[in-house]
Design a protein around this motif. Sequence first.
Motif, mmCIF file in Angstrom:
data_model
loop_
_atom_site.group_PDB
_atom_site.id
_atom_site.type_symbol
_atom_site.label_atom_id
_atom_site.label_comp_id
_atom_site.label_asym_id
_atom_site.label_seq_id
_atom_site.Cartn_x
_atom_site.Cartn_y
_atom_site.Cartn_z
ATOM 1 N N VAL A 19 4.268 -1.475 5.936
ATOM 2 C CA VAL A 19 2.725 -1.080 5.940
ATOM 3 C C VAL A 19 2.366 0.264 6.431
ATOM 4 C CG1 VAL A 19 0.392 -2.092 6.142
ATOM 5 C CG2 VAL A 19 2.469 -3.576 6.108
ATOM 6 N N SER A 20 2.326 1.335 5.730
ATOM 7 C CA SER A 20 2.117 2.652 6.296
ATOM 8 C C SER A 20 0.834 3.237 6.006
ATOM 9 C CB SER A 20 3.311 3.578 5.789
ATOM 10 O OG SER A 20 2.863 4.763 6.168
ATOM 11 N N SER A 21 -0.091 3.572 7.077
ATOM 12 C CA SER A 21 -1.333 4.144 6.923
ATOM 13 C C SER A 21 -2.245 3.229 6.012
ATOM 14 C CB SER A 21 -1.065 5.416 6.420
ATOM 15 O OG SER A 21 -2.433 6.260 6.400
ATOM 16 N N VAL A 22 -2.182 1.810 5.952
ATOM 17 C CA VAL A 22 -3.031 1.250 5.209
ATOM 18 C C VAL A 22 -3.921 0.080 6.068
ATOM 19 C CG1 VAL A 22 -2.854 -0.881 3.449
ATOM 20 C CG2 VAL A 22 -0.837 0.925 3.415
ATOM 21 N N LEU A 23 -3.466 -0.326 7.058
ATOM 22 C CA LEU A 23 -4.499 -1.388 7.733
ATOM 23 C C LEU A 23 -5.685 -0.700 8.017
ATOM 24 C CD1 LEU A 23 -1.984 -2.760 10.410
ATOM 25 C CD2 LEU A 23 -2.708 -3.941 8.334
ATOM 26 N N THR A 54 3.803 -2.007 -3.599
ATOM 27 C CA THR A 54 2.527 -2.634 -4.089
ATOM 28 C C THR A 54 1.514 -1.449 -3.678
ATOM 29 O OG1 THR A 54 1.818 -3.556 -2.431
ATOM 30 C CG2 THR A 54 3.703 -4.741 -3.825
ATOM 31 N N ASP A 55 0.448 -1.449 -4.434
ATOM 32 C CA ASP A 55 -0.857 -0.783 -4.207
ATOM 33 C C ASP A 55 -1.740 -1.295 -4.860
ATOM 34 O OD1 ASP A 55 -1.052 2.329 -2.338
ATOM 35 O OD2 ASP A 55 -2.568 1.782 -3.802
ATOM 36 N N ILE A 56 -3.021 -1.161 -4.488
ATOM 37 C CA ILE A 56 -4.223 -1.461 -5.054
ATOM 38 C C ILE A 56 -4.597 -0.278 -6.188
ATOM 39 C CG2 ILE A 56 -6.089 -0.649 -3.647
ATOM 40 C CD1 ILE A 56 -7.416 -3.300 -3.702
ATOM 41 N N SER A 57 -4.133 0.775 -5.878
ATOM 42 C CA SER A 57 -4.422 1.803 -7.063
ATOM 43 C C SER A 57 -3.465 2.003 -7.998
ATOM 44 C CB SER A 57 -4.873 2.996 -6.140
ATOM 45 O OG SER A 57 -4.445 4.216 -6.941
ATOM 46 N N ARG A 58 -3.853 1.801 -9.137
ATOM 47 C CA ARG A 58 -2.787 1.849 -10.413
ATOM 48 C C ARG A 58 -2.406 3.316 -10.398
ATOM 49 N NH1 ARG A 58 -1.927 -1.243 -14.780
ATOM 50 N NH2 ARG A 58 -3.435 -2.526 -14.077
ATOM 51 N N GLY A 94 0.669 -0.974 0.016
ATOM 52 C CA GLY A 94 0.007 -0.030 0.018
ATOM 53 C C GLY A 94 0.764 1.153 0.003
ATOM 54 N N CYS A 95 1.952 1.281 -0.929
ATOM 55 C CA CYS A 95 2.793 2.113 -0.760
ATOM 56 C C CYS A 95 2.592 3.725 -1.197
ATOM 57 C CB CYS A 95 4.046 2.137 -1.881
ATOM 58 S SG CYS A 95 3.452 1.986 -3.730
ATOM 59 N N GLY A 96 1.217 3.776 -1.803
ATOM 60 C CA GLY A 96 0.824 5.345 -2.206
ATOM 61 C C GLY A 96 1.755 5.709 -3.314
ATOM 62 N N HIS A 113 -7.694 0.803 6.418
ATOM 63 C CA HIS A 113 -8.181 0.620 4.687
ATOM 64 C C HIS A 113 -8.746 -0.524 4.514
ATOM 65 C CE1 HIS A 113 -7.359 4.664 3.722
ATOM 66 N NE2 HIS A 113 -6.186 4.716 3.747
ATOM 67 N N LEU A 114 -8.273 -1.659 5.179
ATOM 68 C CA LEU A 114 -8.319 -3.147 4.920
ATOM 69 C C LEU A 114 -9.721 -3.434 5.404
ATOM 70 C CD1 LEU A 114 -4.749 -4.463 4.940
ATOM 71 C CD2 LEU A 114 -6.080 -3.376 3.165
ATOM 72 N N PRO A 115 -10.503 -4.304 4.895
ATOM 73 C CA PRO A 115 -11.523 -4.943 5.737
ATOM 74 C C PRO A 115 -11.449 -5.801 6.948
ATOM 75 C CG PRO A 115 -11.798 -5.286 3.170
ATOM 76 C CD PRO A 115 -10.404 -4.664 3.649
#
Length: 292
Positions: free
Chosen positions: A137-141, A95-99, A75-77, A143-145
């Motif tokens: 993992v920075s500022s990502v947890l 890695t990130d979920i947003s392209r 979730g690197c942003g 956001h995760l379900p």
Amino acid sequence: MQSFSVYLVKTMKGKSRPDSVEVKKANIRHHDVEAEFFERAHPEGSSVYERAKVSKSIAFIAENSDVRDLCVDVGCGIGFVTSFELPLYKVVVATDISRRMLEVAKRRFGRLGSLNLVVCDAEFLPLKSEIADLVSVSSVLHHLPKPFSSIRDISRILRGGGFLYITREPSFRRLRRFFDFFDYFVVQKLSKLAKLFFSGLELCESHVSVEELDYAKVDVHYSTGFHVAQLSEVLVSSCFEVVFAYSYHWIYPDSDKGWLQQLLTRSNFVVEKIPLSNRLGRYVTAIARKRA
Ligand SMILES: C[S@@+](CC[C@H](N)C(=O)[O-])C[C@H]1O[C@@H](n2cnc3c(N)ncnc32)[C@H](O)[C@@H]1O
């Protein structure tokens, strides 16, 4: 506009929990939009104080690692934490979920040969088990379900003895109440007052408001936050030895520019020296080592 409740499904016990797929889709949409002005929308995330904390933590991890071949930033942003890892690891996989987030990260750091970008979900990392020397993992947890079960998959890719660095997650709600109050009533009023008296001086506000951004849909665990003790417990039960776990960052202004904002940001360096302050910060951070 849809309300947050559409993202809740009933569990067997009748409790509501966020619908994983919808939360992830909302995260993609939200962060695709936010990518181009991410730093302006979250000035506290790359402030001088945050930089000092991340730089010190990554340096500590690097000093205590015998191997520094592979680092994965989940979730690197736009690559804030990645930028501290790039000079220290042979290969960095961001890695990130947003392209769109990764496109911005590529624009900023793509010239560095060690950087590799992968669009993927933190819960299903397309990487072999036990290969990474550091996972951040920075500022990502929040956001995760399912943040805690995601920690288990994240731990899968770490080798024994490798480090996990979790940072800038919202701390437990009850503990951050005082500083939320302080922010909204004291800091904002102080900024307005200073503007009145020093109208000639530069005072900046971030002023980012975009219709498409709805934080309630993506910040699924922001309101409850994470308790340092609870996070440590999960880490211990997922085969980690906790090296540090504490909360930090007490005062933040709405911008990182302007003299008053700079002063307020720097005041965190003073607050952190007050005994027990590390239990009451607004963010939590942890450095843990996977047991061999
Ligand atoms: C607040 S930003 C933090 C970015 C960066 N780590 C930093 O510290 O500046 C959260 C990031 O998590 C990403 N994200 C959200 N849900 C995710 C998921 N399920 N898998 C991977 N990344 C995700 C978002 O796209 C966004 O880039």
